[in-house]
Design a protein around this motif. Structure first.
Motif, PDB file in Angstrom:
ATOM      1  N   GLU A  10       0.843  -1.196   0.000  1.00  0.00           N
ATOM      2  CA  GLU A  10       0.000   0.000   0.000  1.00  0.00           C
ATOM      3  C   GLU A  10       0.875   1.242   0.000  1.00  0.00           C
ATOM      4  O   GLU A  10       1.703   1.433   0.899  1.00  0.00           O
ATOM      5  CB  GLU A  10      -0.907   0.012   1.231  1.00  0.00           C
ATOM      6  N   ILE A  11       0.688   2.072  -1.006  1.00  0.00           N
ATOM      7  CA  ILE A  11       1.376   3.361  -1.101  1.00  0.00           C
ATOM      8  C   ILE A  11       0.330   4.417  -0.795  1.00  0.00           C
ATOM      9  O   ILE A  11      -0.690   4.528  -1.495  1.00  0.00           O
ATOM     10  CB  ILE A  11       1.966   3.566  -2.507  1.00  0.00           C
ATOM     11  N   ILE A  12       0.554   5.175   0.272  1.00  0.00           N
ATOM     12  CA  ILE A  12      -0.483   6.049   0.799  1.00  0.00           C
ATOM     13  C   ILE A  12      -0.037   7.509   0.738  1.00  0.00           C
ATOM     14  O   ILE A  12       0.836   7.929   1.501  1.00  0.00           O
ATOM     15  CB  ILE A  12      -0.830   5.661   2.255  1.00  0.00           C
ATOM     16  N   ASN A  13      -0.592   8.247  -0.197  1.00  0.00           N
ATOM     17  CA  ASN A  13      -0.398   9.705  -0.288  1.00  0.00           C
ATOM     18  C   ASN A  13       1.085  10.090  -0.229  1.00  0.00           C
ATOM     19  O   ASN A  13       1.461  11.045   0.446  1.00  0.00           O
ATOM     20  CB  ASN A  13      -1.173  10.402   0.842  1.00  0.00           C
ATOM     21  N   LEU A  14       1.910   9.359  -0.963  1.00  0.00           N
ATOM     22  CA  LEU A  14       3.363   9.553  -0.875  1.00  0.00           C
ATOM     23  C   LEU A  14       3.810  10.734  -1.738  1.00  0.00           C
ATOM     24  O   LEU A  14       3.456  10.832  -2.912  1.00  0.00           O
ATOM     25  CB  LEU A  14       4.085   8.285  -1.317  1.00  0.00           C
TER      26      LEU A  14
ATOM     27  N   GLY B 256       3.315  10.935   3.637  1.00  0.00           N
ATOM     28  CA  GLY B 256       2.669   9.671   3.339  1.00  0.00           C
ATOM     29  C   GLY B 256       3.355   8.486   3.978  1.00  0.00           C
ATOM     30  O   GLY B 256       4.196   8.630   4.873  1.00  0.00           O
ATOM     31  N   ASP B 257       3.016   7.298   3.488  1.00  0.00           N
ATOM     32  CA  ASP B 257       3.586   6.083   4.059  1.00  0.00           C
ATOM     33  C   ASP B 257       3.538   4.969   3.014  1.00  0.00           C
ATOM     34  O   ASP B 257       2.825   5.052   2.010  1.00  0.00           O
ATOM     35  CB  ASP B 257       2.812   5.652   5.311  1.00  0.00           C
ATOM     36  N   VAL B 258       4.326   3.930   3.281  1.00  0.00           N
ATOM     37  CA  VAL B 258       4.316   2.703   2.494  1.00  0.00           C
ATOM     38  C   VAL B 258       4.149   1.554   3.474  1.00  0.00           C
ATOM     39  O   VAL B 258       4.931   1.423   4.427  1.00  0.00           O
ATOM     40  CB  VAL B 258       5.614   2.520   1.686  1.00  0.00           C
ATOM     41  N   LEU B 259       3.146   0.720   3.249  1.00  0.00           N
ATOM     42  CA  LEU B 259       2.893  -0.425   4.108  1.00  0.00           C
ATOM     43  C   LEU B 259       3.189  -1.711   3.351  1.00  0.00           C
ATOM     44  O   LEU B 259       2.651  -1.947   2.261  1.00  0.00           O
ATOM     45  CB  LEU B 259       1.439  -0.440   4.593  1.00  0.00           C
ATOM     46  N   ILE B 260       4.054  -2.517   3.922  1.00  0.00           N
ATOM     47  CA  ILE B 260       4.409  -3.826   3.378  1.00  0.00           C
ATOM     48  C   ILE B 260       3.685  -4.870   4.217  1.00  0.00           C
ATOM     49  O   ILE B 260       4.062  -5.138   5.357  1.00  0.00           O
ATOM     50  CB  ILE B 260       5.934  -4.075   3.435  1.00  0.00           C
TER      51      ILE B 260
ATOM     52  N   GLN C 260       7.785  18.485  -7.206  1.00  0.00           N
ATOM     53  CA  GLN C 260       7.496  17.176  -6.626  1.00  0.00           C
ATOM     54  C   GLN C 260       7.919  16.065  -7.586  1.00  0.00           C
ATOM     55  O   GLN C 260       7.386  15.965  -8.697  1.00  0.00           O
ATOM     56  CB  GLN C 260       5.998  17.042  -6.329  1.00  0.00           C
ATOM     57  N   ALA C 261       8.881  15.237  -7.169  1.00  0.00           N
ATOM     58  CA  ALA C 261       9.254  14.069  -7.968  1.00  0.00           C
ATOM     59  C   ALA C 261       8.157  13.011  -7.895  1.00  0.00           C
ATOM     60  O   ALA C 261       7.892  12.304  -8.873  1.00  0.00           O
ATOM     61  CB  ALA C 261      10.580  13.497  -7.475  1.00  0.00           C
ATOM     62  N   CYS C 262       7.531  12.894  -6.725  1.00  0.00           N
ATOM     63  CA  CYS C 262       6.333  12.076  -6.529  1.00  0.00           C
ATOM     64  C   CYS C 262       5.315  12.952  -5.819  1.00  0.00           C
ATOM     65  O   CYS C 262       5.619  13.548  -4.779  1.00  0.00           O
ATOM     66  CB  CYS C 262       6.626  10.832  -5.698  1.00  0.00           C
ATOM     67  N   ASP C 263       4.118  13.039  -6.375  1.00  0.00           N
ATOM     68  CA  ASP C 263       3.154  14.028  -5.919  1.00  0.00           C
ATOM     69  C   ASP C 263       1.867  13.346  -5.437  1.00  0.00           C
ATOM     70  O   ASP C 263       0.989  12.999  -6.219  1.00  0.00           O
ATOM     71  CB  ASP C 263       2.847  14.982  -7.083  1.00  0.00           C
ATOM     72  N   HIS C 264       1.805  13.092  -4.119  1.00  0.00           N
ATOM     73  CA  HIS C 264       0.616  12.516  -3.490  1.00  0.00           C
ATOM     74  C   HIS C 264       0.151  11.247  -4.203  1.00  0.00           C
ATOM     75  O   HIS C 264      -0.997  11.138  -4.658  1.00  0.00           O
ATOM     76  CB  HIS C 264      -0.524  13.541  -3.432  1.00  0.00           C
ATOM     77  N   ILE C 265       1.061  10.283  -4.280  1.00  0.00           N
ATOM     78  CA  ILE C 265       0.771   9.021  -4.968  1.00  0.00           C
ATOM     79  C   ILE C 265       0.147   8.017  -4.001  1.00  0.00           C
ATOM     80  O   ILE C 265       0.661   7.788  -2.907  1.00  0.00           O
ATOM     81  CB  ILE C 265       2.052   8.432  -5.580  1.00  0.00           C
ATOM     82  N   SER C 266      -0.952   7.431  -4.426  1.00  0.00           N
ATOM     83  CA  SER C 266      -1.599   6.348  -3.676  1.00  0.00           C
ATOM     84  C   SER C 266      -1.884   5.196  -4.638  1.00  0.00           C
ATOM     85  O   SER C 266      -2.527   5.399  -5.670  1.00  0.00           O
ATOM     86  CB  SER C 266      -2.901   6.825  -3.025  1.00  0.00           C
ATOM     87  N   LEU C 267      -1.399   4.020  -4.302  1.00  0.00           N
ATOM     88  CA  LEU C 267      -1.643   2.816  -5.084  1.00  0.00           C
ATOM     89  C   LEU C 267      -1.742   1.637  -4.133  1.00  0.00           C
ATOM     90  O   LEU C 267      -1.095   1.615  -3.082  1.00  0.00           O
ATOM     91  CB  LEU C 267      -0.500   2.541  -6.072  1.00  0.00           C
ATOM     92  N   THR C 268      -2.504   0.637  -4.510  1.00  0.00           N
ATOM     93  CA  THR C 268      -2.568  -0.618  -3.765  1.00  0.00           C
ATOM     94  C   THR C 268      -2.281  -1.757  -4.723  1.00  0.00           C
ATOM     95  O   THR C 268      -2.965  -1.908  -5.741  1.00  0.00           O
ATOM     96  CB  THR C 268      -3.950  -0.814  -3.120  1.00  0.00           C
TER      97      THR C 268
END
Length: 237
Positions: A3-7, A57-61, A16-24
């Motif tokens: 889970e990629i949360i608002n990264l 944001g955060d990344v959950l493994i 922004q190299a990464c701009d509020h990215i969210s993916l599952t």
């Protein structure tokens, strides 16, 4: 699950190299990640792997935060960069044993996996040679084996097919399918859109740090090619 949360990540505090990215990305997914050069693909992959810090944001493994418990998260993943750096003074087998030691892979299990994958990729006869004598493709195969040696459930790859011969590319694709059928997930970037279209059940397209399309590959491309869709999205302001 990944889970990629608002990264978000900026190198200069402005762009922004990464701009509020969210993916599952879920178990069983082979998820393609495409974008132009400088779009943010490598930045996101390094952030997920815990190599690069991010601003928001955060990344959950599998529910574990790469920020708050990085070691526990990293035990579950494998990351292969686009230009793998290896210890060229070591032999191939010394390098693989080193990686297996890091992940505490039991001796008989590591030997079985090394033998299986080295035979699959055709480098079993050169494992006793120094890595400095390897071609780029051979190094790529070695790094692939090192990533698989601890049987990760989440595999991150940056341009995994660069430098591989057609036979090895085919074997990697088959391996991806086999691993995902057993509950792993694959998230990889590539410029080879045909590979994504044929291999991946899901795809995300990034432009200037933002995700501009993502979801089931068939739903995203509909009745056109991924190449055509990509070019249309990149042209849009």
């Amino acid at each position: 699950m990944l889970e990629i949360i608002n990264l978000s990540k900026s190198y200069d505090g402005k762009k922004q190299a990464c701009d509020h990215i969210s993916l599952t990305i879920e178990k069983g997914d082979i998820y393609g990640f495409v974008g132009h050069n400088g779009a943010g693909k490598t930045t996101l992959l390094k952030a997920i792997a815990g190599i690069l810090d991010f601003d928001q944001g955060d990344v959950l493994i599998n529910g574990i935060s790469i920020k708050t418990d990085p070691l526990a998260a990293k035990r579950q993943i494998a990351y292969i960069p686009d230009n793998p750096d290896v210890y060229e003074s070591l032999t191939g087998i010394q390098y693989l044993d080193f990686i297996a030691d890091v992940f505490e892979v039991e001796l008989s299990l590591r030997n079985e996996r090394i033998q299986r994958y080295a035979t699959m990729f055709g480098i079993q006869d050169v494992l006793s040679n120094p890595i400095s004598s390897y071609s780029h493709g051979m190094k790529q195969k070695l790094v692939l084996i090192s990533a698989l040696i601890h049987d990760p459930k989440i595999i991150l790859l940056d341009e995994p097919f660069v430098g591989l011969d057609p036979q090895a590319s085919y074997q990697v694709k088959q391996l991806f399918h086999d691993m995902c059928e057993k509950g792993a997930l694959i998230f990889f970037s590539t410029h080879v859109l045909e590979v994504v279209e044929k291999l991946c059940n899901k795809v995300a397209i990034i432009k200037q740090g933002k995700i501009v399309a993502n979801g089931e590959t068939s739903s995203i491309i509909k009745d056109q090619s991924l190449e055509h869709l990509f070019m249309e999205l990149i042209k849009e302001s």
